[in-house]
Design a protein around this motif. Structure first.
Motif, PDB file in Angstrom:
ATOM      1  N   GLN A  48     -48.841 -44.450  18.651  1.00 26.45           N
ATOM      2  CA  GLN A  48     -47.558 -44.310  17.763  1.00 26.45           C
ATOM      3  C   GLN A  48     -46.465 -44.898  18.371  1.00 26.45           C
ATOM      4  N   ASP A  51     -46.642 -48.580  17.233  1.00 27.18           N
ATOM      5  CA  ASP A  51     -46.203 -48.625  15.842  1.00 27.18           C
ATOM      6  C   ASP A  51     -44.693 -48.575  15.578  1.00 27.18           C
ATOM      7  N   VAL A  52     -43.963 -47.641  16.227  1.00 30.63           N
ATOM      8  CA  VAL A  52     -42.732 -47.234  15.948  1.00 30.63           C
ATOM      9  C   VAL A  52     -41.897 -48.681  16.202  1.00 30.63           C
ATOM     10  N   SER A  54     -42.920 -51.691  16.515  1.00 34.52           N
ATOM     11  CA  SER A  54     -43.113 -52.813  15.694  1.00 34.52           C
ATOM     12  C   SER A  54     -42.416 -52.690  14.626  1.00 34.52           C
ATOM     13  N   ALA A  55     -42.253 -51.358  13.897  1.00 30.68           N
ATOM     14  CA  ALA A  55     -41.586 -51.266  12.854  1.00 30.68           C
ATOM     15  C   ALA A  55     -39.877 -51.626  12.842  1.00 30.68           C
ATOM     16  N   MET A  56     -39.560 -51.282  14.049  1.00 35.89           N
ATOM     17  CA  MET A  56     -37.920 -51.518  14.410  1.00 35.89           C
ATOM     18  C   MET A  56     -37.774 -52.986  14.818  1.00 35.89           C
ATOM     19  N   ARG A  58     -39.881 -55.778  13.921  1.00 36.93           N
ATOM     20  CA  ARG A  58     -40.068 -56.859  12.829  1.00 36.93           C
ATOM     21  C   ARG A  58     -39.126 -57.191  11.835  1.00 36.93           C
ATOM     22  N   PRO A  59     -37.902 -56.427  11.240  1.00 39.39           N
ATOM     23  CA  PRO A  59     -36.907 -56.774  10.402  1.00 39.39           C
ATOM     24  C   PRO A  59     -36.025 -57.692  11.124  1.00 39.39           C
TER      25      PRO A  59
END
Length: 115
Positions: A48, A51-52, A54-56, A58-59
């Motif tokens: 978890q 994943d958080v 990576s989501a932060m 990536r952009p």
């Protein structure tokens, strides 16, 4: 109140983690020998967190000009029922983002000798 939660590990071991009072959710968690038995593995909680992160990140890597470095910091709290929670000491969660760019040296003229 602090309690001890036992998170199973994927390899069969157990991680004992000190956790805050388990206020998340309404269901009662199993208690054995004074420990709270976590609903999922510590490996799942770490997934978890990954994943958080990576989501932060990536952009942020798509910013132009592309940064040489990206750092994201956020607090994580383990919860026996929910796994990993983004923690906050205030009403809103706190994230710290640092982007770095390294200045590129000026281009050398043909035949120029370096220092």
């Amino acid at each position: 109140m602090r309690e001890v939660a036992r998170f199973p590990l994927a390899d069969g071991g157990i991680a004992s983690v000190e956790v805050e009072d388990q206020e998340y959710g309404a269901r009662s968690l199993a208690r054995r020998g004074g420990y709270i038995e976590a609903a999922s593995t510590l490996d799942h909680a770490m997934d978890q967190i990954r994943d958080v992160a990576s989501a932060m990140v990536r952009p942020l890597r798509d910013i132009q000009p592309r940064p040489d470095g990206v750092e994201v910091a956020f607090g994580v709290r383990l919860n026996a029922e929910a796994g990993a929670l983004i923690s906050s000491s205030v009403v809103e969660s706190h994230f710290q983002v640092t982007l770095t760019w390294t200045a590129t040296p000026p281009a050398r003229e043909p035949g120029e000798v370096s220092d």
